[in-house]
Scaffold this motif. Structure first.
Motif, PDB file in Angstrom:
ATOM      1  N   TYR A  31       0.848  -1.193   0.000  1.00 39.81           N
ATOM      2  CA  TYR A  31       0.000   0.000   0.000  1.00 39.81           C
ATOM      3  C   TYR A  31       0.876   1.233   0.000  1.00 39.81           C
ATOM      4  CZ  TYR A  31       0.907   0.429   5.080  1.00 39.81           C
ATOM      5  OH  TYR A  31       1.504   0.572   6.321  1.00 39.81           O
ATOM      6  N   ASP A  32       0.287   2.351  -0.378  1.00 38.65           N
ATOM      7  CA  ASP A  32       0.972   3.633  -0.290  1.00 38.65           C
ATOM      8  C   ASP A  32       0.007   4.642   0.313  1.00 38.65           C
ATOM      9  OD1 ASP A  32       3.002   5.458  -0.458  1.00 38.65           O
ATOM     10  OD2 ASP A  32       2.892   5.745  -2.625  1.00 38.65           O
ATOM     11  N   LEU A  33       0.552   5.684   0.896  1.00 41.83           N
ATOM     12  CA  LEU A  33      -0.237   6.653   1.637  1.00 41.83           C
ATOM     13  C   LEU A  33       0.228   8.061   1.304  1.00 41.83           C
ATOM     14  CD1 LEU A  33      -2.190   7.429   4.020  1.00 41.83           C
ATOM     15  CD2 LEU A  33      -0.238   7.079   5.552  1.00 41.83           C
ATOM     16  N   ALA A  34      -0.724   8.932   1.023  1.00 40.28           N
ATOM     17  CA  ALA A  34      -0.429  10.344   0.790  1.00 40.28           C
ATOM     18  C   ALA A  34      -1.511  11.173   1.460  1.00 40.28           C
ATOM     19  CB  ALA A  34      -0.369  10.654  -0.702  1.00 40.28           C
ATOM     20  N   GLY A  35      -1.233  12.449   1.665  1.00 39.94           N
ATOM     21  CA  GLY A  35      -2.195  13.306   2.344  1.00 39.94           C
ATOM     22  C   GLY A  35      -2.182  14.719   1.824  1.00 39.94           C
ATOM     23  N   PHE A  36      -3.168  15.471   2.260  1.00 40.44           N
ATOM     24  CA  PHE A  36      -3.359  16.846   1.801  1.00 40.44           C
ATOM     25  C   PHE A  36      -3.986  17.647   2.928  1.00 40.44           C
ATOM     26  CE2 PHE A  36      -6.325  19.986   0.042  1.00 40.44           C
ATOM     27  CZ  PHE A  36      -5.503  20.705  -0.805  1.00 40.44           C
ATOM     28  N   THR A  37      -3.477  18.832   3.176  1.00 39.81           N
ATOM     29  CA  THR A  37      -4.033  19.670   4.240  1.00 39.81           C
ATOM     30  C   THR A  37      -4.264  21.084   3.744  1.00 39.81           C
ATOM     31  OG1 THR A  37      -3.807  20.287   6.579  1.00 39.81           O
ATOM     32  CG2 THR A  37      -1.835  20.478   5.223  1.00 39.81           C
ATOM     33  N   VAL A  38      -5.207  21.763   4.388  1.00 37.84           N
ATOM     34  CA  VAL A  38      -5.476  23.178   4.118  1.00 37.84           C
ATOM     35  C   VAL A  38      -5.499  23.909   5.455  1.00 37.84           C
ATOM     36  CG1 VAL A  38      -7.160  24.877   3.302  1.00 37.84           C
ATOM     37  CG2 VAL A  38      -6.771  22.785   1.990  1.00 37.84           C
ATOM     38  N   GLY A  39      -4.796  25.039   5.518  1.00 34.47           N
ATOM     39  CA  GLY A  39      -4.786  25.862   6.709  1.00 34.47           C
ATOM     40  C   GLY A  39      -5.089  27.297   6.350  1.00 34.47           C
ATOM     41  N   VAL A  40      -5.106  28.161   7.354  1.00 35.16           N
ATOM     42  CA  VAL A  40      -5.422  29.568   7.127  1.00 35.16           C
ATOM     43  C   VAL A  40      -4.514  30.454   7.959  1.00 35.16           C
ATOM     44  CG1 VAL A  40      -7.190  29.656   8.948  1.00 35.16           C
ATOM     45  CG2 VAL A  40      -7.324  31.240   6.996  1.00 35.16           C
ATOM     46  N   VAL A  41      -4.190  31.626   7.406  1.00 41.61           N
ATOM     47  CA  VAL A  41      -3.385  32.614   8.104  1.00 41.61           C
ATOM     48  C   VAL A  41      -3.823  33.992   7.623  1.00 41.61           C
ATOM     49  CG1 VAL A  41      -1.530  32.518   6.373  1.00 41.61           C
ATOM     50  CG2 VAL A  41      -1.028  33.366   8.665  1.00 41.61           C
ATOM     51  N   ASP A  42      -3.806  34.967   8.513  1.00 36.99           N
ATOM     52  CA  ASP A  42      -4.078  36.345   8.111  1.00 36.99           C
ATOM     53  C   ASP A  42      -2.912  36.831   7.258  1.00 36.99           C
ATOM     54  OD1 ASP A  42      -5.289  38.791   7.923  1.00 36.99           O
ATOM     55  OD2 ASP A  42      -5.561  39.048  10.077  1.00 36.99           O
ATOM     56  N   LYS A  43      -3.216  37.475   6.143  1.00 30.15           N
ATOM     57  CA  LYS A  43      -2.178  37.855   5.186  1.00 30.15           C
ATOM     58  C   LYS A  43      -1.044  38.637   5.831  1.00 30.15           C
ATOM     59  CE  LYS A  43      -1.500  39.824   0.577  1.00 30.15           C
ATOM     60  NZ  LYS A  43      -2.139  40.454  -0.599  1.00 30.15           N
ATOM     61  N   GLU A  44      -1.379  39.536   6.750  1.00 30.65           N
ATOM     62  CA  GLU A  44      -0.345  40.356   7.378  1.00 30.65           C
ATOM     63  C   GLU A  44       0.562  39.565   8.313  1.00 30.65           C
ATOM     64  OE1 GLU A  44      -2.935  42.068  11.207  1.00 30.65           O
ATOM     65  OE2 GLU A  44      -2.507  43.379   9.501  1.00 30.65           O
ATOM     66  N   LYS A  45       0.171  38.317   8.622  1.00 33.26           N
ATOM     67  CA  LYS A  45       0.962  37.480   9.514  1.00 33.26           C
ATOM     68  C   LYS A  45       1.704  36.352   8.786  1.00 33.26           C
ATOM     69  CE  LYS A  45      -1.926  38.332  13.590  1.00 33.26           C
ATOM     70  NZ  LYS A  45      -2.768  37.718  14.648  1.00 33.26           N
ATOM     71  N   ILE A  46       1.612  36.337   7.462  1.00 32.11           N
ATOM     72  CA  ILE A  46       2.326  35.311   6.699  1.00 32.11           C
ATOM     73  C   ILE A  46       3.831  35.454   6.906  1.00 32.11           C
ATOM     74  CG2 ILE A  46       2.903  34.470   4.385  1.00 32.11           C
ATOM     75  CD1 ILE A  46       0.094  35.266   3.502  1.00 32.11           C
ATOM     76  N   LEU A  47       4.489  34.352   7.190  1.00 37.21           N
ATOM     77  CA  LEU A  47       5.943  34.364   7.361  1.00 37.21           C
ATOM     78  C   LEU A  47       6.630  34.132   6.020  1.00 37.21           C
ATOM     79  CD1 LEU A  47       6.464  32.252  10.613  1.00 37.21           C
ATOM     80  CD2 LEU A  47       6.272  34.724  10.401  1.00 37.21           C
ATOM     81  N   ASP A  48       7.643  34.913   5.754  1.00 40.03           N
ATOM     82  CA  ASP A  48       8.522  34.650   4.616  1.00 40.03           C
ATOM     83  C   ASP A  48       9.929  35.093   5.018  1.00 40.03           C
ATOM     84  OD1 ASP A  48       8.659  37.430   4.342  1.00 40.03           O
ATOM     85  OD2 ASP A  48       7.084  37.484   2.824  1.00 40.03           O
ATOM     86  N   GLN A  49      10.832  35.116   4.061  1.00 37.72           N
ATOM     87  CA  GLN A  49      12.226  35.404   4.405  1.00 37.72           C
ATOM     88  C   GLN A  49      12.520  36.894   4.549  1.00 37.72           C
ATOM     89  OE1 GLN A  49      11.093  34.056   1.516  1.00 37.72           O
ATOM     90  NE2 GLN A  49      12.421  32.382   0.816  1.00 37.72           N
ATOM     91  N   SER A  50      11.576  37.740   4.153  1.00 36.59           N
ATOM     92  CA  SER A  50      11.882  39.167   3.997  1.00 36.59           C
ATOM     93  C   SER A  50      12.303  39.866   5.285  1.00 36.59           C
ATOM     94  CB  SER A  50      10.680  39.893   3.387  1.00 36.59           C
ATOM     95  OG  SER A  50       9.539  39.796   4.232  1.00 36.59           O
ATOM     96  N   SER A  51      11.821  39.396   6.432  1.00 37.73           N
ATOM     97  CA  SER A  51      12.140  40.081   7.692  1.00 37.73           C
ATOM     98  C   SER A  51      13.388  39.536   8.379  1.00 37.73           C
ATOM     99  CB  SER A  51      10.945  40.001   8.646  1.00 37.73           C
ATOM    100  OG  SER A  51      10.588  38.656   8.888  1.00 37.73           O
ATOM    101  N   VAL A  52      13.983  38.485   7.830  1.00 38.38           N
ATOM    102  CA  VAL A  52      15.197  37.908   8.424  1.00 38.38           C
ATOM    103  C   VAL A  52      16.367  38.876   8.265  1.00 38.38           C
ATOM    104  CG1 VAL A  52      16.847  36.001   8.314  1.00 38.38           C
ATOM    105  CG2 VAL A  52      14.403  35.564   7.983  1.00 38.38           C
ATOM    106  N   GLN A  53      17.138  39.032   9.327  1.00 36.80           N
ATOM    107  CA  GLN A  53      18.269  39.956   9.316  1.00 36.80           C
ATOM    108  C   GLN A  53      19.532  39.266   9.832  1.00 36.80           C
ATOM    109  OE1 GLN A  53      17.355  43.529  11.515  1.00 36.80           O
ATOM    110  NE2 GLN A  53      15.216  43.532  10.834  1.00 36.80           N
ATOM    111  N   ALA A  54      20.667  39.776   9.412  1.00 35.93           N
ATOM    112  CA  ALA A  54      21.940  39.301   9.970  1.00 35.93           C
ATOM    113  C   ALA A  54      21.929  39.537  11.474  1.00 35.93           C
ATOM    114  CB  ALA A  54      23.109  40.033   9.321  1.00 35.93           C
ATOM    115  N   GLY A  55      22.388  38.540  12.220  1.00 29.98           N
ATOM    116  CA  GLY A  55      22.377  38.616  13.673  1.00 29.98           C
ATOM    117  C   GLY A  55      21.212  37.884  14.305  1.00 29.98           C
ATOM    118  N   ASP A  56      20.200  37.524  13.511  1.00 27.38           N
ATOM    119  CA  ASP A  56      19.075  36.751  14.043  1.00 27.38           C
ATOM    120  C   ASP A  56      19.564  35.406  14.572  1.00 27.38           C
ATOM    121  OD1 ASP A  56      17.204  38.671  13.496  1.00 27.38           O
ATOM    122  OD2 ASP A  56      16.286  37.645  11.795  1.00 27.38           O
TER     123      ASP A  56
END
Length: 343
Positions: free
Chosen positions: A154-179
């Protein structure tokens, strides 16, 4: 008239076994019901009512994955109740990296022959993963593939859906040297690199056995389910300004950590800081696997990294420990274009 087909059964597909499997699944899926679930198993689609109160601009985040060839180990052991946890973890741990709270999950099981008790055991693990991550199992599919897959396969796979407020989405843009880079330890191999593991230990045809180096049985150690980081990481995001998060999966440190960094910045990590689990030392020793390949294939004991201001590192560790998640400082972000500097 009750649904059945002797002709289809003779061709290798027993629809009545499918009905029995669904009935057995229901006791497990009931554990995952959360506010928002509008349907049970058996319909043509899973229904979920999205509550976006308090959000300015809700964004849906989706993820899909399987468990790779770790599934072969579950088959060799005849233990099917944990592999579903891995499947859920591989999906929800990905979307929490964007700051998303998982809402619901669906699974897909392809099998050579539908043995209802085995299918229900697989789904019990999926349900457990959903409970641990706070999402609902609202549907799925089990498909018999006679002639395409062996009866026991047998094989197994999955799929999920979540939600986040757009202003709280994490990406790399706020990462700074020294973090600071905060490590969240893994439970073991998780769900990557098992093709190499099966070659190193030649697992086919063997039963589980005690390993003195591990102080535990090898198969049992390898089958340890993937950690679910959703609840502690979401709690951390509520308490501390997290800049970026990465899930350490296939590709190890060298492929995954750079995905959480903007161009021009790198992760500087001292090897002595990495709390390497004994199973990784054993793989390297038995397979004569070079150190670079180990860090480029496995999580090496670090399942997830959170990048945040260095002056918030101690607070972050306290918050995570308060959520029953161990954590420690792994390294720091530096100005360099190398991705990961491991020294």
């Amino acid at each position: 008239m009750k649904s059945f087909s002797d002709s289809y059964k003779a061709a290798g597909v027993d629809v009545t076994a499918g009905y029995k499997a669904v009935e057995l699944m229901k006791e497990h899926t009931r554990r995952t019901m959360i506010p928002g679930v509008l349907s049970g198993l058996g319909g043509f689609g899973g229904l979920f009512g999205l509550d976006v109160s308090g959000m300015k601009e809700p964004v849906l985040v989706s993820g899909t994955d399987g468990v790779g060839t770790k599934i072969r180990l579950a088959q060799l052991m005849g233990r099917h109740d944990t592999i579903g946890i891995d499947c859920v973890a591989m999906c929800v741990n990905d979307i929490v990296c964007a700051g998303a709270k998982p809402l619901f999950f669906l699974d897909y099981i392809a099998c050579g022959k539908n043995v209802p008790e085995k299918i229900a055991s697989i789904v019990s693990g999926v349900a457990e993963g959903c409970v641990r991550s706070g999402c609902a199992l609202i549907g799925g599919e089990t498909a018999e593939h006679p002639g395409v897959m062996p009866d026991d396969d047998y094989d197994l796979a999955g799929f999920t859906v979540g939600v986040v407020d757009k202003e709280k989405i994490l990406d790399q843009s706020s990462v700074q040297a020294g973090d600071a880079i905060i490590a969240l330890p893994s439970s073991g191999i998780h769900s990557n690199g098992f093709s190499l593991i099966r070659r190193v230990f030649d697992l086919e045809g063997k039963g589980d056995f005690y390993s003195p180096e591990l102080g535990a049985n090898l198969f049992e150690t390898l089958l340890t389910p993937t950690n679910l980081y959703v609840k502690p990481v979401l709690r951390l995001m509520d308490k501390v300004p997290v800049h970026s998060v990465c899930h350490i999966t296939g590709g190890g440190f060298y492929e995954n950590i750079p995905r959480a960094l903007p161009q021009g910045l790198s992760a500087k990590i001292e090897k002595k800081n990495v709390r390497v689990l004994p199973i990784f030392d054993l793989i390297a020793k038995e397979g004569n696997v070079p150190e670079h390949d180990m860090f480029n294939t496995y999580n090496m004991g670090v399942g997830m990294c959170c990048i945040l201001p260095s002056d918030k590192a101690d607070e972050a560790i306290r918050v995570l420990k308060g959520a029953d998640q161990e954590a420690y400082v792994l390294g720091e972000v530096v100005e360099s274009g190398e991705g990961v500097i491991l020294w």
